[in-house]
Design a protein around this motif. Sequence first.
Motif, PDB file in Angstrom:
ATOM      1  N   VAL A 171     -17.200   8.834  27.614  1.00 10.42           N
ATOM      2  CA  VAL A 171     -17.906   9.972  27.682  1.00 10.42           C
ATOM      3  C   VAL A 171     -19.209   9.971  27.247  1.00 10.42           C
ATOM      4  N   SER A 172     -19.246   9.526  25.869  1.00 12.05           N
ATOM      5  CA  SER A 172     -20.440   9.364  25.219  1.00 12.05           C
ATOM      6  C   SER A 172     -21.393   8.709  26.033  1.00 12.05           C
ATOM      7  N   LEU A 173     -20.834   7.459  26.763  1.00  8.72           N
ATOM      8  CA  LEU A 173     -21.918   6.522  27.437  1.00  8.72           C
ATOM      9  C   LEU A 173     -22.358   7.243  28.513  1.00  8.72           C
ATOM     10  N   GLN A 174     -21.631   7.939  29.286  1.00  7.66           N
ATOM     11  CA  GLN A 174     -22.075   8.803  30.532  1.00  7.66           C
ATOM     12  C   GLN A 174     -23.190   9.631  30.310  1.00  7.66           C
ATOM     13  N   VAL A 175     -22.790  10.438  29.006  1.00  7.28           N
ATOM     14  CA  VAL A 175     -23.965  11.181  29.039  1.00  7.28           C
ATOM     15  C   VAL A 175     -25.227  10.774  28.421  1.00  7.28           C
ATOM     16  N   ARG A 176     -24.988   9.664  27.357  1.00 11.60           N
ATOM     17  CA  ARG A 176     -26.369   8.891  27.133  1.00 11.60           C
ATOM     18  C   ARG A 176     -26.922   8.548  28.248  1.00 11.60           C
ATOM     19  N   SER A 177     -26.582   8.125  29.015  1.00  7.76           N
ATOM     20  CA  SER A 177     -27.222   7.328  30.290  1.00  7.76           C
ATOM     21  C   SER A 177     -27.790   8.430  31.323  1.00  7.76           C
ATOM     22  N   LEU A 178     -27.005   9.672  31.246  1.00  8.71           N
ATOM     23  CA  LEU A 178     -27.741  10.644  31.991  1.00  8.71           C
ATOM     24  C   LEU A 178     -29.109  11.183  31.146  1.00  8.71           C
ATOM     25  N   GLU A 179     -28.912  11.281  29.750  1.00  8.73           N
ATOM     26  CA  GLU A 179     -30.138  11.708  29.296  1.00  8.73           C
ATOM     27  C   GLU A 179     -31.249  10.710  29.447  1.00  8.73           C
ATOM     28  N   LYS A 180     -30.883   9.411  29.260  1.00  7.72           N
ATOM     29  CA  LYS A 180     -31.999   8.435  29.378  1.00  7.72           C
ATOM     30  C   LYS A 180     -32.609   8.442  30.941  1.00  7.72           C
ATOM     31  N   ARG A 181     -31.858   8.679  31.909  1.00  5.14           N
ATOM     32  CA  ARG A 181     -32.304   8.752  33.274  1.00  5.14           C
ATOM     33  C   ARG A 181     -33.248   9.813  33.374  1.00  5.14           C
ATOM     34  N   LEU A 182     -32.945  10.938  32.747  1.00  3.49           N
ATOM     35  CA  LEU A 182     -33.629  12.312  33.090  1.00  3.49           C
ATOM     36  C   LEU A 182     -34.837  12.410  32.148  1.00  3.49           C
ATOM     37  N   GLY A 183     -34.533  11.679  30.888  1.00  2.00           N
ATOM     38  CA  GLY A 183     -35.778  11.640  29.851  1.00  2.00           C
ATOM     39  C   GLY A 183     -35.598  13.114  29.182  1.00  2.00           C
ATOM     40  N   ARG A 184     -34.436  13.444  29.050  1.00  2.34           N
ATOM     41  CA  ARG A 184     -34.366  15.028  28.300  1.00  2.34           C
ATOM     42  C   ARG A 184     -33.315  14.970  27.311  1.00  2.34           C
ATOM     43  N   GLN A 185     -33.083  15.741  26.281  1.00  2.00           N
ATOM     44  CA  GLN A 185     -31.874  15.786  25.438  1.00  2.00           C
ATOM     45  C   GLN A 185     -31.389  16.922  26.168  1.00  2.00           C
ATOM     46  N   LEU A 186     -29.926  16.884  26.620  1.00  2.00           N
ATOM     47  CA  LEU A 186     -29.176  17.548  27.113  1.00  2.00           C
ATOM     48  C   LEU A 186     -28.329  18.475  26.202  1.00  2.00           C
ATOM     49  N   LEU A 187     -27.860  17.737  25.085  1.00  4.78           N
ATOM     50  CA  LEU A 187     -27.025  18.186  24.045  1.00  4.78           C
ATOM     51  C   LEU A 187     -27.365  18.126  22.740  1.00  4.78           C
ATOM     52  N   ASP A 188     -26.901  19.157  21.905  1.00  5.39           N
ATOM     53  CA  ASP A 188     -27.454  19.197  20.397  1.00  5.39           C
ATOM     54  C   ASP A 188     -26.161  18.907  19.703  1.00  5.39           C
ATOM     55  N   ARG A 189     -26.275  17.605  19.130  1.00  5.05           N
ATOM     56  CA  ARG A 189     -25.016  17.085  18.450  1.00  5.05           C
ATOM     57  C   ARG A 189     -25.250  17.137  16.756  1.00  5.05           C
ATOM     58  N   SER A 190     -26.029  18.119  16.464  1.00  2.44           N
ATOM     59  CA  SER A 190     -26.436  18.215  15.161  1.00  2.44           C
ATOM     60  C   SER A 190     -25.420  18.893  14.158  1.00  2.44           C
ATOM     61  N   GLY A 191     -24.744  19.606  14.718  1.00  2.00           N
ATOM     62  CA  GLY A 191     -23.599  20.876  14.282  1.00  2.00           C
ATOM     63  C   GLY A 191     -22.280  20.130  14.344  1.00  2.00           C
ATOM     64  N   ARG A 192     -21.351  21.218  13.863  1.00  2.41           N
ATOM     65  CA  ARG A 192     -20.109  20.905  13.954  1.00  2.41           C
ATOM     66  C   ARG A 192     -19.509  20.702  15.507  1.00  2.41           C
ATOM     67  N   ARG A 193     -19.994  21.605  16.230  1.00  2.00           N
ATOM     68  CA  ARG A 193     -19.577  21.605  17.647  1.00  2.00           C
ATOM     69  C   ARG A 193     -20.764  21.051  18.606  1.00  2.00           C
ATOM     70  N   VAL A 194     -20.716  20.711  19.592  1.00  2.00           N
ATOM     71  CA  VAL A 194     -21.697  20.341  20.458  1.00  2.00           C
ATOM     72  C   VAL A 194     -22.321  21.222  21.367  1.00  2.00           C
ATOM     73  N   GLU A 195     -23.368  21.664  21.276  1.00  2.00           N
ATOM     74  CA  GLU A 195     -24.131  22.633  21.951  1.00  2.00           C
ATOM     75  C   GLU A 195     -25.206  22.236  22.994  1.00  2.00           C
ATOM     76  N   VAL A 196     -25.242  23.036  24.107  1.00  2.00           N
ATOM     77  CA  VAL A 196     -26.210  22.482  25.193  1.00  2.00           C
ATOM     78  C   VAL A 196     -27.430  23.129  24.911  1.00  2.00           C
ATOM     79  N   THR A 197     -28.444  22.184  25.293  1.00  3.54           N
ATOM     80  CA  THR A 197     -29.844  22.706  25.012  1.00  3.54           C
ATOM     81  C   THR A 197     -30.340  23.405  26.087  1.00  3.54           C
TER      82      THR A 197
END
Length: 297
Positions: A32-58
């Motif tokens: 799952v992590s690889l799929q999301v990272r690949s999607l973010e790389k392709r779009l050139g945008r950060q899609l998820l904020d992983r800094s907190g206890r829960r993952v939040e959408v940007t």
Amino acid sequence: MDTRQLAAFCAVVERKSFSQAAERLGVTQPAVSLQVRSLEKRLGRQLLDRSGRRVEVTEAGLALYRGAQRLLALEGQLLDELEAGGEGELGGTLEVGASTGPGSTVVPVLLCDFQRANPGVAISLSISDTQSVVDRVADRELELGVVGAARRHRGVVFEPFFRDEVVLATPPNHHFAGRTITLDELKREPLIVMQEGAGVRQVIEDELRRAGTRLRDLEPRLELGLQESARSAVAAGYGVTFISRAAIEADLAAGTLAVARVKGLDPAREISLVRSTGRSPTRAAEAFVEFARERVA
């Protein structure tokens, strides 16, 4: 655009967790992590904020999520149509959730009748409280829900289905049986209520507020889960309870329960269909809704 990446991304947004998204999709968390990272790389945008206890959408991720839902729903619809042969015999699986009232009475019969008329469709019905059904439809774990109370939720839409009367059930020899009683009289009797989240309980709380009182003013001493638990306790003589009339029709016919009315209260509820916002229905779902409406109208 790779729909596998979109599905992984949407699952993380909805679950706010990579591990839970992986569990839902039946894959590993690294996948799952690889799929999301690949999607973010392709779009050139950060899609998820992983800094907190829960993952939040940007903000960018939220915009993508809305479009991805529509795209995935369309993909699912196309696959279902191909599997069923377009306009041919219905096939696939129809997963429905229902709250305990309609789920123990009307819905099972409708689904059985529908499956008999469409033997190529596999039916799955799960029963839980109203809020759980709504949440599972919003998460797209279920295609349709049938519930007794329309609770606000941005992930679903509610459609009127049929009307259900709510009555005060009593033991057959109870001094309330067949009578119209006052709220003061009810307050002096053991009142059994269903748990928070039950559709009937919400209907009664709303009706009592309109009458200028609250459920806690009736001093209920027993909270016994959902509808069947409350029905069994009343049949055993432990008190009275508000319940869907449809759920006790067999008991009334057999004389094992009776009903009373409460002056100033006229509780009834609109049984609603629940659908996920933005999800295109499958042919099986559309056919079932049309089939059911003809029989409950």
